[in-house]
Write a protein that holds these residues in place. Structure first.
Motif, PDB file in Angstrom:
ATOM      1  N   LEU A  47       0.829  -1.199   0.000  1.00 35.80           N
ATOM      2  CA  LEU A  47       0.000   0.000   0.000  1.00 35.80           C
ATOM      3  C   LEU A  47       0.868   1.254   0.000  1.00 35.80           C
ATOM      4  O   LEU A  47       0.528   2.252  -0.650  1.00 35.80           O
ATOM      5  N   ALA A  48       1.989   1.198   0.703  1.00 34.86           N
ATOM      6  CA  ALA A  48       2.902   2.339   0.705  1.00 34.86           C
ATOM      7  C   ALA A  48       3.397   2.641  -0.712  1.00 34.86           C
ATOM      8  O   ALA A  48       3.493   3.807  -1.109  1.00 34.86           O
ATOM      9  N   GLU A  49       3.685   1.606  -1.483  1.00 30.75           N
ATOM     10  CA  GLU A  49       4.098   1.813  -2.880  1.00 30.75           C
ATOM     11  C   GLU A  49       2.960   2.387  -3.709  1.00 30.75           C
ATOM     12  O   GLU A  49       3.144   3.333  -4.484  1.00 30.75           O
ATOM     13  N   LYS A  50       1.778   1.836  -3.539  1.00 33.88           N
ATOM     14  CA  LYS A  50       0.617   2.300  -4.308  1.00 33.88           C
ATOM     15  C   LYS A  50       0.332   3.770  -4.052  1.00 33.88           C
ATOM     16  O   LYS A  50      -0.006   4.525  -4.970  1.00 33.88           O
ATOM     17  N   TYR A  51       0.483   4.205  -2.799  1.00 37.79           N
ATOM     18  CA  TYR A  51       0.186   5.580  -2.424  1.00 37.79           C
ATOM     19  C   TYR A  51       1.334   6.545  -2.702  1.00 37.79           C
ATOM     20  O   TYR A  51       1.138   7.753  -2.646  1.00 37.79           O
ATOM     21  N   GLY A  52       2.530   6.035  -2.950  1.00 36.61           N
ATOM     22  CA  GLY A  52       3.680   6.912  -3.143  1.00 36.61           C
ATOM     23  C   GLY A  52       4.424   7.231  -1.872  1.00 36.61           C
ATOM     24  O   GLY A  52       5.311   8.084  -1.859  1.00 36.61           O
ATOM     25  N   TYR A  53       4.074   6.535  -0.793  1.00 32.58           N
ATOM     26  CA  TYR A  53       4.802   6.678   0.481  1.00 32.58           C
ATOM     27  C   TYR A  53       6.241   6.197   0.301  1.00 32.58           C
ATOM     28  O   TYR A  53       7.179   6.764   0.869  1.00 32.58           O
ATOM     29  N   VAL A  54       6.421   5.142  -0.509  1.00 25.65           N
ATOM     30  CA  VAL A  54       7.746   4.650  -0.884  1.00 25.65           C
ATOM     31  C   VAL A  54       7.826   4.569  -2.397  1.00 25.65           C
ATOM     32  O   VAL A  54       6.805   4.524  -3.080  1.00 25.65           O
ATOM     33  N   ASN A  55       9.052   4.540  -2.918  1.00 27.32           N
ATOM     34  CA  ASN A  55       9.225   4.407  -4.365  1.00 27.32           C
ATOM     35  C   ASN A  55       8.825   3.029  -4.872  1.00 27.32           C
ATOM     36  O   ASN A  55       8.096   2.905  -5.862  1.00 27.32           O
ATOM     37  N   ARG A  56       9.333   1.998  -4.170  1.00 28.95           N
ATOM     38  CA  ARG A  56       9.038   0.618  -4.558  1.00 28.95           C
ATOM     39  C   ARG A  56       8.937  -0.258  -3.325  1.00 28.95           C
ATOM     40  O   ARG A  56       9.624  -0.041  -2.328  1.00 28.95           O
ATOM     41  N   SER A  57       8.075  -1.257  -3.443  1.00 32.22           N
ATOM     42  CA  SER A  57       7.995  -2.337  -2.469  1.00 32.22           C
ATOM     43  C   SER A  57       8.485  -3.599  -3.161  1.00 32.22           C
ATOM     44  O   SER A  57       7.951  -3.984  -4.205  1.00 32.22           O
ATOM     45  N   LEU A  58       9.516  -4.226  -2.593  1.00 32.04           N
ATOM     46  CA  LEU A  58      10.136  -5.389  -3.219  1.00 32.04           C
ATOM     47  C   LEU A  58      10.037  -6.599  -2.300  1.00 32.04           C
ATOM     48  O   LEU A  58       9.966  -6.450  -1.080  1.00 32.04           O
ATOM     49  N   PRO A  59      10.046  -7.829  -2.870  1.00 35.97           N
ATOM     50  CA  PRO A  59      10.124  -9.014  -2.010  1.00 35.97           C
ATOM     51  C   PRO A  59      11.308  -8.897  -1.076  1.00 35.97           C
ATOM     52  O   PRO A  59      12.391  -8.444  -1.468  1.00 35.97           O
ATOM     53  N   ASP A  60      11.118  -9.297   0.163  1.00 32.66           N
ATOM     54  CA  ASP A  60      12.152  -9.087   1.169  1.00 32.66           C
ATOM     55  C   ASP A  60      13.491  -9.696   0.778  1.00 32.66           C
ATOM     56  O   ASP A  60      14.538  -9.105   1.042  1.00 32.66           O
ATOM     57  N   ASP A  61      13.469 -10.844   0.147  1.00 27.95           N
ATOM     58  CA  ASP A  61      14.737 -11.495  -0.200  1.00 27.95           C
ATOM     59  C   ASP A  61      15.438 -10.830  -1.382  1.00 27.95           C
ATOM     60  O   ASP A  61      16.574 -11.176  -1.707  1.00 27.95           O
ATOM     61  N   GLN A  62      14.780  -9.863  -2.021  1.00 25.28           N
ATOM     62  CA  GLN A  62      15.394  -9.132  -3.127  1.00 25.28           C
ATOM     63  C   GLN A  62      15.777  -7.697  -2.752  1.00 25.28           C
ATOM     64  O   GLN A  62      16.478  -7.021  -3.505  1.00 25.28           O
ATOM     65  N   LEU A  63      15.309  -7.250  -1.581  1.00 26.52           N
ATOM     66  CA  LEU A  63      15.451  -5.836  -1.226  1.00 26.52           C
ATOM     67  C   LEU A  63      16.910  -5.413  -1.110  1.00 26.52           C
ATOM     68  O   LEU A  63      17.327  -4.407  -1.698  1.00 26.52           O
ATOM     69  N   ASP A  64      17.712  -6.141  -0.354  1.00 26.14           N
ATOM     70  CA  ASP A  64      19.101  -5.741  -0.139  1.00 26.14           C
ATOM     71  C   ASP A  64      19.893  -5.703  -1.435  1.00 26.14           C
ATOM     72  O   ASP A  64      20.643  -4.753  -1.687  1.00 26.14           O
ATOM     73  N   GLY A  65      19.725  -6.734  -2.260  1.00 31.28           N
ATOM     74  CA  GLY A  65      20.455  -6.778  -3.513  1.00 31.28           C
ATOM     75  C   GLY A  65      20.061  -5.641  -4.442  1.00 31.28           C
ATOM     76  O   GLY A  65      20.925  -5.032  -5.096  1.00 31.28           O
ATOM     77  N   PHE A  66      18.759  -5.355  -4.495  1.00 35.06           N
ATOM     78  CA  PHE A  66      18.292  -4.268  -5.355  1.00 35.06           C
ATOM     79  C   PHE A  66      18.857  -2.926  -4.909  1.00 35.06           C
ATOM     80  O   PHE A  66      19.380  -2.147  -5.722  1.00 35.06           O
ATOM     81  N   VAL A  67      18.745  -2.631  -3.605  1.00 35.30           N
ATOM     82  CA  VAL A  67      19.213  -1.337  -3.104  1.00 35.30           C
ATOM     83  C   VAL A  67      20.719  -1.194  -3.281  1.00 35.30           C
ATOM     84  O   VAL A  67      21.218  -0.140  -3.685  1.00 35.30           O
ATOM     85  N   ASP A  68      21.460  -2.268  -3.015  1.00 34.36           N
ATOM     86  CA  ASP A  68      22.909  -2.191  -3.165  1.00 34.36           C
ATOM     87  C   ASP A  68      23.296  -1.944  -4.616  1.00 34.36           C
ATOM     88  O   ASP A  68      24.187  -1.128  -4.892  1.00 34.36           O
ATOM     89  N   ALA A  69      22.626  -2.620  -5.535  1.00 34.82           N
ATOM     90  CA  ALA A  69      22.927  -2.419  -6.957  1.00 34.82           C
ATOM     91  C   ALA A  69      22.574  -1.005  -7.395  1.00 34.82           C
ATOM     92  O   ALA A  69      23.330  -0.363  -8.154  1.00 34.82           O
ATOM     93  N   PHE A  70      21.437  -0.498  -6.930  1.00 28.93           N
ATOM     94  CA  PHE A  70      21.020   0.856  -7.287  1.00 28.93           C
ATOM     95  C   PHE A  70      21.999   1.885  -6.737  1.00 28.93           C
ATOM     96  O   PHE A  70      22.413   2.826  -7.441  1.00 28.93           O
TER      97      PHE A  70
END
Length: 334
Positions: free
Chosen positions: A233-256
Motif C-alpha cells: 500500500l505504501a508503494e501504491k500511495y507513493g509513500y515509498v518508491n518501490r515495495s520489493l520481495p524481502d529477499d530481493q530488497l538488499d540486492g536491489f538497493v545495493d545495486a542501485f
C-alpha cells in the motif's frame, strides 16, 4: 509526581520551535501527567553502554553506525535494540553523520538501514532525563536538532535512500520522508504516523512532505487514520518508491546505490538541487508543524492517551511496539 518530573522527559518536553525554548516549560505538564504511569526502562541500550564504558568498540556503543563501503557510497545503520527507539543519545550521533554527509567531498550516496529485526526506526524515547534533551543546541537551520537534521538531509548534495525493513513509525517515517528515495520490504515494512491516534499532531514534517508525495487526500488518510501501512500500500500511495520481495530488497538497493555511486558527483548534486527547488517544503512549513506539536502535547487528551499507552507497555512490550497502530485505536475516547 515532582520527582518524576525532575528526572524524566518525554519527547514533548524537548521539542522547541525555531531553536527557542519558550514552550519547553509549558510542555513539562505533559511529562508530569504521564510519568506516574511510566515504567522504568532497563539499562540495555547502546547509549547506556557509552556512559558505562566509553572504550568499548564502535559496534557496541553506537546507536547510529556508518559503514563506508566505498568513498562514494556509505551505509548508515540504526542499531538501538530492542525497538530502535530514537532519543537524545541518538541525536548527537545522527548529527555527526549528517554533518559528515554534507561535508565529504567524495560521497555521492548514502543508504539508511537497520540492524534491529522488525524495526527500521520508531518513535521518540519517552524516558531519558530532562537535561539530556533540553541541553541540546539548535541546529544550523534554527530548528530543534531533529527537524534540523531532516531538513539538512533533504538538501544535502548527496543522494539518500531509506531501506525500510520493519517498522518506520513517527521519527522513522519522518526520516524516510526526508530521504530522497525509499525502498521497502513487501513483507516486513510497516510505515505509520501514529500521533493523531494519541491526540498529538505529528511534528517532524509529514504534513509538509506527504501531500507532495501522494496528494492531499491520501496524505490526510495516512495522518488522520494513524494506521499501519504495509509495503504494497505504501508503494501504491507513493509513500515509498518501490515495495520489493524481502529477499530481493538488499540486492536491489545495493545495486542501485552502486550504480549512482559511479556517476559524476557534480551532475548528481546539481540535478538534486533543482528537484529540491520544485519539491521540498520551506523551513516555515516545518516550523509550523513543530508549533502545532508543542501545542498538542499540552492538551489533557494527549496526556491521558500517552499515559494509557505507557501503562499498556509502550517502549517495554514488543507486542505494543509492533502493533502501535492497533493499540492507539483501543484507547479511551475523548
Amino acid at each position: 509526581m515532582k520527582r518524576a518530573q525532575k528526572s524524566h522527559v518525554t519527547a514533548a518536553a524537548l521539542y522547541t520551535v525555531g531553536g527557542r525554548r519558550n514552550n519547553a516549560v509549558a510542555a513539562m505538564a505533559f511529562v508530569a501527567a504521564v510519568m506516574g504511569a511510566m515504567p522504568a526502562m532497563a539499562d540495555s541500550t547502546a547509549s547506556n553502554a557509552i556512559a558505562a564504558n566509553p572504550n568499548k568498540s564502535v559496534a557496541t556503543k553506537r546507536q547510529v553506525r556508518v559503514e563506508r563501503r566505498t568513498p562514494a557510497y556509505w551505509r548508515v545503520t540504526f542499531d538501538n535494540p530492542p525497538f530502535n527507539i530514537f532519543g537524545p543519545k541518538s541525536i548527537p550521533q545522527l548529527e555527526e553523520v549528517i554533518t559528515a554527509i554534507e561535508k565529504d567531498p567524495d560521497l555521492k550516496i548514502v543508504v539508511f538501514d537497520s540492524a534491529v529485526p522488525g524495526f527500521f526506526l520508531t518513535h521518540y524515547d519517552f524516558v531519558p532525563p530532562l537535561a539530556d534533551s533540553t541541553g541540546l543546541p539548535s541546529g544550523p537551520t534554527g530548528l530543534h536538532p531533529l527537524p534540523d537534521m531532516l531538513v539538512r538531509l533533504s538538501r544535502a548534495p548527496v543522494v539518500s535512500i531509506s531501506l525500510i525493513r520493519g517498522r518506520a513509525t513517527g521519527v522513522g517515517s519522518e526520516l524516510a520522508l526526508a530521504s530522497d528515495i525509499r525502498f521497502a520490504s513487501r513483507e516486513k515494512a510497516i510505515l505509520s504516523q501514529w500521533e493523531v491516534g494519541a491526540a498529538l499532531v505529528p511534528g517532524g514534517g509529514p504534513m509538509a512532505r506527504l501531500p507532495r508525495l501522494m496528494g492531499r487526500g491520501r496524505a490526510l488518510e495516512i495522518l488522520l487514520g494513524a494506521e499501519d501501512i504495509d509495503g504494497d500500500l505504501a508503494e501504491k500511495y507513493g509513500y515509498v518508491n518501490r515495495s520489493l520481495p524481502d529477499d530481493q530488497l538488499d540486492g536491489f538497493v545495493d545495486a542501485f546505490a552502486t550504480r549512482i555511486a559511479a556517476f559524476d558527483r557534480k551532475a548528481i548534486a546539481d540535478t538534486k538541487r533543482l528537484v529540491d527547488l520544485a519539491s521540498l517544503p520551506s523551513d516555515p512549513e516545518i516550523a509550523a508543524g513543530w508549533d502545532a506539536f508543542i501545542t498538542s502535547v499540552q492538551r489533557p487528551q494527549a496526556q491521558a492517551k500517552i499515559k494509557q499507552l505507557m501503562e499498556l507497555g509502550l517502549q517495554t512490550n514488543g507486542e505494543i511496539e509492533s502493533r502501535l497502530g492497533h493499540y492507539t485505536a483501543t484507547l479511551g475516547q475523548d
